[in-house]
Design a protein around this motif. Structure first.
Motif, PDB file in Angstrom:
ATOM      1  N   VAL A 206       3.087   6.581  -5.869  1.00 28.13           N
ATOM      2  CA  VAL A 206       1.822   5.874  -6.019  1.00 28.13           C
ATOM      3  C   VAL A 206       0.769   6.732  -6.705  1.00 28.13           C
ATOM      4  CG1 VAL A 206       0.847   6.569  -3.799  1.00 28.13           C
ATOM      5  CG2 VAL A 206       0.235   4.326  -4.790  1.00 28.13           C
ATOM      6  N   GLU A 207       0.962   8.044  -6.745  1.00 23.95           N
ATOM      7  CA  GLU A 207      -0.008   8.919  -7.406  1.00 23.95           C
ATOM      8  C   GLU A 207      -0.181   8.570  -8.879  1.00 23.95           C
ATOM      9  OE1 GLU A 207       4.037  10.775  -7.516  1.00 23.95           O
ATOM     10  OE2 GLU A 207       2.773   9.982  -5.909  1.00 23.95           O
ATOM     11  N   ARG A 208       0.797   7.872  -9.457  1.00 26.27           N
ATOM     12  CA  ARG A 208       0.658   7.430 -10.850  1.00 26.27           C
ATOM     13  C   ARG A 208      -0.573   6.547 -10.999  1.00 26.27           C
ATOM     14  NH1 ARG A 208      -0.323   7.292 -15.122  1.00 26.27           N
ATOM     15  NH2 ARG A 208       0.810   6.706 -16.999  1.00 26.27           N
ATOM     16  N   PHE A 209      -0.952   5.851  -9.929  1.00 30.53           N
ATOM     17  CA  PHE A 209      -2.077   4.925  -9.987  1.00 30.53           C
ATOM     18  C   PHE A 209      -3.322   5.442  -9.277  1.00 30.53           C
ATOM     19  CE2 PHE A 209       1.402   2.276 -11.156  1.00 30.53           C
ATOM     20  CZ  PHE A 209       0.866   1.317 -11.995  1.00 30.53           C
ATOM     21  N   THR A 210      -3.255   6.593  -8.675  1.00 34.01           N
ATOM     22  CA  THR A 210      -4.413   7.104  -7.945  1.00 34.01           C
ATOM     23  C   THR A 210      -5.006   8.351  -8.594  1.00 34.01           C
ATOM     24  OG1 THR A 210      -2.987   8.411  -6.473  1.00 34.01           O
ATOM     25  CG2 THR A 210      -3.565   6.184  -5.751  1.00 34.01           C
ATOM     26  N   SER A 211      -4.455   8.770  -9.732  1.00 33.38           N
ATOM     27  CA  SER A 211      -4.876  10.030 -10.355  1.00 33.38           C
ATOM     28  C   SER A 211      -6.131   9.883 -11.200  1.00 33.38           C
ATOM     29  CB  SER A 211      -3.741  10.583 -11.216  1.00 33.38           C
ATOM     30  OG  SER A 211      -3.386   9.650 -12.223  1.00 33.38           O
ATOM     31  N   GLY A 212      -6.578   8.656 -11.448  1.00 27.25           N
ATOM     32  CA  GLY A 212      -7.815   8.453 -12.185  1.00 27.25           C
ATOM     33  C   GLY A 212      -7.663   8.428 -13.689  1.00 27.25           C
ATOM     34  N   ASP A 213      -6.423   8.348 -14.222  1.00 31.26           N
ATOM     35  CA  ASP A 213      -6.253   8.402 -15.677  1.00 31.26           C
ATOM     36  C   ASP A 213      -5.804   7.079 -16.282  1.00 31.26           C
ATOM     37  OD1 ASP A 213      -3.699   8.359 -14.699  1.00 31.26           O
ATOM     38  OD2 ASP A 213      -2.935   9.992 -15.932  1.00 31.26           O
ATOM     39  N   LEU A 214      -5.925   5.983 -15.562  1.00 35.33           N
ATOM     40  CA  LEU A 214      -5.573   4.676 -16.104  1.00 35.33           C
ATOM     41  C   LEU A 214      -6.830   3.875 -16.399  1.00 35.33           C
ATOM     42  CD1 LEU A 214      -2.617   3.597 -13.783  1.00 35.33           C
ATOM     43  CD2 LEU A 214      -2.475   4.569 -16.077  1.00 35.33           C
ATOM     44  N   ALA A 215      -6.767   3.056 -17.431  1.00 32.09           N
ATOM     45  CA  ALA A 215      -7.907   2.202 -17.786  1.00 32.09           C
ATOM     46  C   ALA A 215      -7.868   0.945 -16.925  1.00 32.09           C
ATOM     47  CB  ALA A 215      -7.870   1.856 -19.258  1.00 32.09           C
ATOM     48  N   ALA A 216      -8.112   1.138 -15.649  1.00 30.19           N
ATOM     49  CA  ALA A 216      -8.111   0.027 -14.705  1.00 30.19           C
ATOM     50  C   ALA A 216      -9.065   0.362 -13.573  1.00 30.19           C
ATOM     51  CB  ALA A 216      -6.706  -0.202 -14.149  1.00 30.19           C
ATOM     52  N   GLU A 217      -9.637  -0.670 -13.016  1.00 30.01           N
ATOM     53  CA  GLU A 217     -10.441  -0.491 -11.809  1.00 30.01           C
ATOM     54  C   GLU A 217      -9.476  -0.472 -10.635  1.00 30.01           C
ATOM     55  OE1 GLU A 217     -13.675  -2.927  -9.117  1.00 30.01           O
ATOM     56  OE2 GLU A 217     -13.521  -3.373 -11.268  1.00 30.01           O
ATOM     57  N   ILE A 218      -9.492   0.603  -9.887  1.00 32.78           N
ATOM     58  CA  ILE A 218      -8.556   0.789  -8.779  1.00 32.78           C
ATOM     59  C   ILE A 218      -9.307   0.652  -7.462  1.00 32.78           C
ATOM     60  CG2 ILE A 218      -6.902   2.349  -7.701  1.00 32.78           C
ATOM     61  CD1 ILE A 218      -6.032   1.504 -10.483  1.00 32.78           C
ATOM     62  N   ARG A 219      -8.803  -0.191  -6.603  1.00 33.77           N
ATOM     63  CA  ARG A 219      -9.388  -0.268  -5.262  1.00 33.77           C
ATOM     64  C   ARG A 219      -8.281  -0.231  -4.228  1.00 33.77           C
ATOM     65  NH1 ARG A 219      -8.711  -5.285  -3.012  1.00 33.77           N
ATOM     66  NH2 ARG A 219      -8.499  -7.076  -4.422  1.00 33.77           N
ATOM     67  N   ARG A 220      -8.613   0.327  -3.091  1.00 33.35           N
ATOM     68  CA  ARG A 220      -7.633   0.448  -2.020  1.00 33.35           C
ATOM     69  C   ARG A 220      -7.452  -0.870  -1.295  1.00 33.35           C
ATOM     70  NH1 ARG A 220      -8.686   5.652   1.745  1.00 33.35           N
ATOM     71  NH2 ARG A 220      -9.523   3.969   2.978  1.00 33.35           N
ATOM     72  N   THR A 221      -6.233  -1.042  -0.786  1.00 30.80           N
ATOM     73  CA  THR A 221      -5.955  -2.150   0.110  1.00 30.80           C
ATOM     74  C   THR A 221      -4.807  -1.703   1.004  1.00 30.80           C
ATOM     75  OG1 THR A 221      -5.528  -4.534   0.245  1.00 30.80           O
ATOM     76  CG2 THR A 221      -4.303  -3.308  -1.433  1.00 30.80           C
ATOM     77  N   ALA A 222      -4.314  -2.568   1.849  1.00 31.81           N
ATOM     78  CA  ALA A 222      -3.157  -2.271   2.684  1.00 31.81           C
ATOM     79  C   ALA A 222      -2.290  -3.520   2.739  1.00 31.81           C
ATOM     80  CB  ALA A 222      -3.585  -1.865   4.093  1.00 31.81           C
ATOM     81  N   ILE A 223      -0.995  -3.322   2.656  1.00 34.68           N
ATOM     82  CA  ILE A 223      -0.035  -4.426   2.712  1.00 34.68           C
ATOM     83  C   ILE A 223       0.873  -4.176   3.914  1.00 34.68           C
ATOM     84  CG2 ILE A 223       1.757  -5.695   1.504  1.00 34.68           C
ATOM     85  CD1 ILE A 223      -0.914  -5.890   0.078  1.00 34.68           C
ATOM     86  N   HIS A 224       0.705  -4.946   4.953  1.00 36.44           N
ATOM     87  CA  HIS A 224       1.455  -4.785   6.205  1.00 36.44           C
ATOM     88  C   HIS A 224       1.407  -3.333   6.693  1.00 36.44           C
ATOM     89  CE1 HIS A 224       2.887  -8.866   6.448  1.00 36.44           C
ATOM     90  NE2 HIS A 224       3.367  -8.804   5.222  1.00 36.44           N
ATOM     91  N   GLY A 225       0.221  -2.744   6.617  1.00 39.62           N
ATOM     92  CA  GLY A 225       0.015  -1.391   7.121  1.00 39.62           C
ATOM     93  C   GLY A 225       0.364  -0.291   6.141  1.00 39.62           C
ATOM     94  N   PHE A 226       0.933  -0.621   4.993  1.00 36.92           N
ATOM     95  CA  PHE A 226       1.288   0.385   3.996  1.00 36.92           C
ATOM     96  C   PHE A 226       0.147   0.527   2.993  1.00 36.92           C
ATOM     97  CE2 PHE A 226       5.290  -0.301   5.904  1.00 36.92           C
ATOM     98  CZ  PHE A 226       6.070   0.818   5.643  1.00 36.92           C
ATOM     99  N   PRO A 227      -0.224   1.780   2.657  1.00 38.28           N
ATOM    100  CA  PRO A 227      -1.301   1.962   1.689  1.00 38.28           C
ATOM    101  C   PRO A 227      -0.921   1.386   0.338  1.00 38.28           C
ATOM    102  CG  PRO A 227      -0.180   4.047   2.149  1.00 38.28           C
ATOM    103  CD  PRO A 227       0.367   3.043   3.110  1.00 38.28           C
ATOM    104  N   ALA A 228      -1.900   0.786  -0.315  1.00 32.03           N
ATOM    105  CA  ALA A 228      -1.650   0.136  -1.596  1.00 32.03           C
ATOM    106  C   ALA A 228      -2.927   0.166  -2.417  1.00 32.03           C
ATOM    107  CB  ALA A 228      -1.182  -1.304  -1.386  1.00 32.03           C
ATOM    108  N   VAL A 229      -2.774  -0.094  -3.688  1.00 30.97           N
ATOM    109  CA  VAL A 229      -3.934  -0.221  -4.562  1.00 30.97           C
ATOM    110  C   VAL A 229      -3.815  -1.503  -5.360  1.00 30.97           C
ATOM    111  CG1 VAL A 229      -4.295   2.275  -4.768  1.00 30.97           C
ATOM    112  CG2 VAL A 229      -2.908   1.084  -6.484  1.00 30.97           C
TER     113      VAL A 229
END
Length: 200
Positions: free
Chosen positions: A118-141
């Protein structure tokens, strides 16, 4: 196959944005979204996952039941593929594409990535607005593209070096489906996928 063209187009769009951000001829990338979950350097911090759910050998087309697909408006035939994806180096990505025609024209893509976490999407280098969420208790974005509005992606952190990538896309009818709705639909698909994975 259909899934290769659909997922490939979205991935190429992301990669094109990444490449343009590094080009000396392009303007500087926009500032990261303001959020309590985003550090000043653009990195998104996620809580730990409750446990690992390995994806090795799982068929993504088995992760939505017929009833779930009907509820989500995905009445097309699931199409399985396996191919390299530039966004996820290190090996092929197994994916399933399912289209919907009634009452809306939509498409859902479920990709099981076993080479990148998941670090591919949390490193801050994508041209996307990233927000946290959770899916059945699993961390997600939720990754909302900033230059395209016809799809939205949810990434679920399921194991070290593995993730579930769910994209939900507008099928092209008029009027277009608002991107906020596409994100909600992507979260709904991700929730059903994770429910199936956790029940295995």
């Amino acid at each position: 196959m259909l899934i290769v063209r659909w997922v490939g187009a979205a991935v190429l769009a992301v990669l094109a944005v990444l490449a343009s951000a590094c080009s000396p001829e392009s303007p500087a990338p926009s500032a990261p979204p303001t959020s309590t979950e985003v550090r000043p350097d653009g990195v998104v911090e996620l809580p730990p996952r409750p446990r690992e759910v390995r994806l090795d050998g799982v068929n993504p087309c088995s992760l939505l039941t017929e009833g779930q697909r009907a509820r989500l408006g995905l009445d097309g035939r699931p199409v399985l593929s396996q191919a390299p994806v530039g966004l996820y180096p290190g090996g092929d990505v197994v994916a399933c594409d399912i289209r919907g025609f009634e009452p809306r024209a939509v498409a859902a893509g479920i990709s099981l990535v076993t080479t990148v976490g998941v670090e591919r999407f949390t490193s801050g280098d994508l041209a996307a607005e990233i927000r946290r969420t959770a899916i059945h208790g699993f961390p997600a974005v939720v990754a909302v593209p900033t230059r395209l509005t016809n799809y939205c992606t949810v990434i679920v952190d399921v194991a070290v070096g593995q993730l579930v990538d769910v994209q939900f896309r507008d099928g092209g009818r008029t009027p277009p489906i608002p991107q906020g709705q596409l994100c909600r639909d992507a979260e709904a698909v991700a929730a059903d996928v994770m429910m199936t994975l956790l029940d295995r």
